[in-house]
Design an enzyme around this catalytic site. Structure first.
Site, short mmCIF file in Angstrom:
data_model
loop_
_atom_site.label_atom_id
_atom_site.label_comp_id
_atom_site.label_asym_id
_atom_site.label_seq_id
_atom_site.Cartn_x
_atom_site.Cartn_y
_atom_site.Cartn_z
N GLY A 99 0.83 -1.20 0.00
CA GLY A 99 0.00 0.00 0.00
C GLY A 99 0.86 1.25 0.00
N THR A 107 1.31 3.77 2.17
CA THR A 107 2.10 4.12 3.37
C THR A 107 3.24 3.13 3.56
OG1 THR A 107 -0.08 4.69 4.27
CG2 THR A 107 1.82 5.03 5.70
N ALA A 156 -2.63 0.07 7.10
CA ALA A 156 -3.94 -0.47 7.47
C ALA A 156 -5.00 0.43 6.87
CB ALA A 156 -4.11 -0.54 8.98
N LYS A 205 -7.78 -4.63 7.17
CA LYS A 205 -6.79 -4.54 6.11
C LYS A 205 -7.29 -5.25 4.87
CE LYS A 205 -2.43 -5.28 7.01
NZ LYS A 205 -2.06 -4.19 6.09
N GLU A 259 -0.13 -10.55 3.92
CA GLU A 259 0.11 -9.63 5.03
C GLU A 259 -0.09 -10.33 6.37
OE1 GLU A 259 -1.06 -5.40 2.90
OE2 GLU A 259 -2.60 -6.47 4.01
#
Ligand code: A5P
Length: 215
Positions: A28, A30, A81, A92, A101
Site C-alpha cells: 500500500g 504508506t 492499514a 486490512k 500480510e
C-alpha cells in the site's frame, strides 16, 4: 499522493530497524513510503515482501528480498492499514494483499502499523467493507455461504490476488472475534482482513508529530 504525515509515520517506524534484522514489507501507499525510507538507510538487512508489488519496489531500490521459505521468522514487519480501532484492531486488505500480510505479520515478532489519522475509527467497518479472499474454485458456493451469514459479499470483478484468489468485500456485523472465527470455518475462504491481535504498535502521522500507540 502527497502526505507528509504518512511519510513521517513511515520514517519513525523505520528507525526501529537495525542491521542484521529480517524485516517484513507491507503493501500500500504508506508501506511503500516505509520501503523507500528503509532503502535510504542502506542497512545490512534481509526483507520478505507481502506482495509482488512491494517486492518489485524493494528490489528496484536495492533491498534484498527473500522468499518466506528462506526465513524461519522475522524480527518486525512494517505495514499499513485501512482502519484502526481504539484497541489497535485493524481492518486490512483494500489492496488485496491481506493473506500474505497476515502470514508475514504472524511470523514477525512485532508488527508496526504506519498510518495517518484518517485511518483511526471508532469501530472497524465504519468506512470500509471487510475484504475476504476466497478460492476461485466453487466461488459460487462460498459466496452463498457468505450471503447466508448476512455479509452481503461483493466480488471485486477482474481483480486477482497474488495467490490467484478472488476478493469479496463484505459487510461487518456482530462480534468481531466471532465473525473472524466463522469466516475461517468456511473451506472456500483463504483469509479475511480482520487483524484483531497482530499489531504491536501504531505510528500515526499527525501534522508536525508522530504519535506512537503500543499494545
Ligand atoms: C493492503 O492489502 C492493505 O492491507 C494496506 O495495508 C492498506 O490498504 C493500506 O494502504 P494505504 O497505505 O495505501 O492506505
Amino acid at each position: 499522493m502527497e502526505s507528509a504525515e504518512r511519510d513521517a509515520a513511515a520514517r519513525a517506524a523505520v528507525r526501529e530497524v537495525k542491521a542484521g534484522m529480517v524485516v517484513g514489507l507491507g503493501t500500500g501507499d504508506t508501506a511503500e513510503r516505509a520501503i523507500r525510507a528503509l532503502a535510504e538507510r542502506q542497512l545490512a538487512i534481509v526483507t520478505v515482501a507481502t506482495s509482488q508489488r512491494s517486492a518489485t519496489l524493494a528490489r528496484s531500490l536495492g533491498l534484498r528480498v527473500h522468499e518466506p521459505e528462506q526465513e524461519e521468522s522475522l524480527h518486525l514487519t512494517i505495514d499499513g492499514a485501512d482502519e484502526i480501532d481504539p484497541e489497535l484492531r485493524l481492518l486490512k486488505g483494500a489492496g488485496g494483499a491481506l493473506t500474505r500480510e497476515k502470514l508475514v505479520a504472524r511470523a514477525s515478532q512485532r508488527l508496526l502499523i504506519v498510518a495517518d489519522e484518517a485511518k483511526l475509527v471508532g469501530a472497524l467497518g465504519e468506512r470500509h467493507r471487510l475484504p475476504v479472499e476466497i478460492l476461485p474454485f466453487a466461488r459460487r458456493w462460498t459466496l452463498a455461504r457468505l450471503s447466508e451469514m448476512k455479509l452481503d459479499p461483493v466480488v471485486r470483478e477482474g481483480f486477482v490476488t497474488d495467490n490467484g484468489g478472488v476478493i469479496a468485500d463484505c459487510r461487518i456485523h456482530g462480534d468481531l472475534t466471532d465473525l473472524a472465527r466463522a469466516l475461517k470455518q468456511l473451506p472456500g475462504v483463504i483469509e479475511h482482513g480482520l487483524f484483531l491481535d497482530e499489531a504491536s504498535a501504531i505510528y500515526v502521522g499527525r501534522p508536525g508529530s508522530v504519535e506512537v500507540r503500543l499494545r
